[in-house]
Design an enzyme around this catalytic site. Structure first.
Site, PDB file in Angstrom:
ATOM      1  N   PHE C  44      34.666  40.416  39.478  1.00 32.61           N
ATOM      2  CA  PHE C  44      35.906  40.299  38.705  1.00 32.61           C
ATOM      3  C   PHE C  44      36.378  38.852  38.731  1.00 32.61           C
ATOM      4  O   PHE C  44      36.547  38.257  39.802  1.00 32.61           O
ATOM      5  CB  PHE C  44      36.984  41.216  39.296  1.00 32.61           C
ATOM      6  N   VAL C  82      35.636  40.314  44.075  1.00 32.87           N
ATOM      7  CA  VAL C  82      36.762  39.717  43.365  1.00 32.87           C
ATOM      8  C   VAL C  82      36.813  38.230  43.706  1.00 32.87           C
ATOM      9  O   VAL C  82      36.811  37.865  44.894  1.00 32.87           O
ATOM     10  CB  VAL C  82      38.087  40.392  43.774  1.00 32.87           C
ATOM     11  N   CYS C  83      36.835  37.391  42.707  1.00 36.16           N
ATOM     12  CA  CYS C  83      36.874  35.939  42.936  1.00 36.16           C
ATOM     13  C   CYS C  83      38.135  35.583  43.714  1.00 36.16           C
ATOM     14  O   CYS C  83      39.252  35.791  43.233  1.00 36.16           O
ATOM     15  CB  CYS C  83      36.853  35.183  41.612  1.00 36.16           C
ATOM     16  N   VAL C  84      37.935  35.045  44.917  1.00 39.68           N
ATOM     17  CA  VAL C  84      39.088  34.799  45.793  1.00 39.68           C
ATOM     18  C   VAL C  84      40.038  33.760  45.206  1.00 39.68           C
ATOM     19  O   VAL C  84      41.260  33.913  45.286  1.00 39.68           O
ATOM     20  CB  VAL C  84      38.621  34.424  47.228  1.00 39.68           C
ATOM     21  N   ALA C  87      42.015  35.400  42.461  1.00 40.01           N
ATOM     22  CA  ALA C  87      42.848  36.499  42.950  1.00 40.01           C
ATOM     23  C   ALA C  87      44.066  36.004  43.723  1.00 40.01           C
ATOM     24  O   ALA C  87      45.195  36.432  43.465  1.00 40.01           O
ATOM     25  CB  ALA C  87      42.008  37.429  43.829  1.00 40.01           C
TER      26      ALA C  87
END
Lengths: 95, 117, 135
Positions: C44, C82-84, C87
């Site tokens: 994501f 999820v791309c930190v 996010a």
């Protein structure tokens, strides 16, 4: 070696179809999904690139009340979408 | 890591959205892992290559500084679609240094994976 | 047609309930096993990170996208990455990031995982196909 090009934007709002003309190779496939299926409406058809197979995702046509004339545009279901991603070498999304 | 060639296509203009920055960050990570992706600007993406960009509203960083530093990571040249540039009334001398016109169809066909931003 | 099952990576860039991207990605992923394929990684990115919002509470007559992602994780054993950087900027923090930044409650929970873009590149290299679902 061929590419599947996925278009999810209406041709009346985005230039993806025009850019596609210089991005496709002979034998490539184009699948219209989401708002991309509005390209099935009459006036957009003249802009399609040549030498490629263009299809529309049936579920997204049906949900939008679009019934592409079968002579103009073939529709496929999600299983057909999956099969296209498997039979081509790569997928490019245009949005 | 098995080796696949990766093409990153940027098709959105800078500042109005985060697409350019996110595409560049993806390319940079690829380079950091030892495999610099090919980077192509098409459509409104060519506008990210304009020389003379500044910071945006609220001091938001743009993408021009990142672009100018990419050659340090072996991501070069900055490939662009000449038809997209012409359609916007621009010429190569209005772009930052390191830009080169690309044959998009051939470029897509030569790569294993294409990521779009 | 490929003769054996392929592994897929999906990159989801569209926000849930704002764009069709999440619906399209789930529809596609759920159709893979019928042809012997599976989704191995969902990554994501961009506004797609909102798909991991743990307090997502849609009306009951709409698809519950968070539940659908969890179900996909169960049935196909796929990673939900999820791309930190995307996010945390947008307020999606797991337990560790919540503590680190002094916030009261995590807004992202397992099976979603915060990871770097390196994981996206790894997925692109390791899996047979990468399909992008964009807004």
């Amino acid at each position: 070696m061929s590419t599947l090009h996925l278009i999810n934007r209406s041709p009346f709002a985005a230039s993806a179809l025009q850019e596609l003309v210089s991005a496709v190779s002979e034998g490539d496939h184009v699948l219209l999904i989401e708002d991309g299926v509005y390209a099935a409406l009459g006036t957009a058809a003249s802009k399609w690139p040549e030498g490629v197979e263009i299809r529309a995702l049936r579920e997204d046509c049906v949900s939008r009340g679009i019934a592409p004339a079968s002579t103009l545009l073939e529709t496929i279901d999600v299983a057909g979408f999956v099969a296209l991603t498997a039979s081509t070498d790569r997928t490019v999304s245009w949005f | 890591m098995s080796s696949k060639s990766i093409l990153v296509i940027v098709r959105h203009p800078p500042h109005g959205s985060s697409w350019v920055r996110e595409g560049l960050e993806t390319a940079l990570v690829g380079a950091a892992l030892g495999q610099p992706p090919t980077l192509l600007f098409s459509g409104d993406g060519v506008l990210a290559l304009l020389a003379g960009q500044q910071r945006g509203a609220l001091g938001q960083k743009g993408s021009a500084a990142m672009l100018e530093g990419l050659s340090l990571y072996d991501i070069e040249p900055l490939w662009y679609d000449r038809y997209s540039l012409e359609a916007r009334g621009l010429t190569l001398d209005q772009l930052m240094s390191g830009c080169q016109p690309a044959d998009i169809a051939g470029m897509i066909a030569r790569h294993d994976v294409v990521m779009s931003f | 047609m490929a003769s054996q099952g392929l592994t897929y990576a999906l990159m989801v860039q569209g926000a849930p309930y704002s764009q069709q991207a999440s619906h399209s990605a789930l529809r596609f992923a759920e159709a893979l096993p019928a042809q012997g394929h599976r989704v191995a990684t969902v990554f994501f990115y961009h506004d797609g990170v909102y798909n991991a919002a743990s307090m997502m509470t849609p009306p009951t007559d709409e698809p519950h996208l968070l539940e659908r992602w969890r179900a996909l994780h169960q049935t196909q054993q796929c990673e939900l990455l999820v791309c930190v950087a995307s996010a945390v900027r947008r307020g999606l923090l797991d337990h560790g990031e919540t503590k680190r930044h002094g916030h009261p409650h995590p807004t992202l929970e397992a099976p979603f995982e915060l990871t770097g873009l390196g994981q996206l590149m790894q997925a692109a290299h390791h899996h047979d196909r990468l399909i992008t679902f964009a807004p």
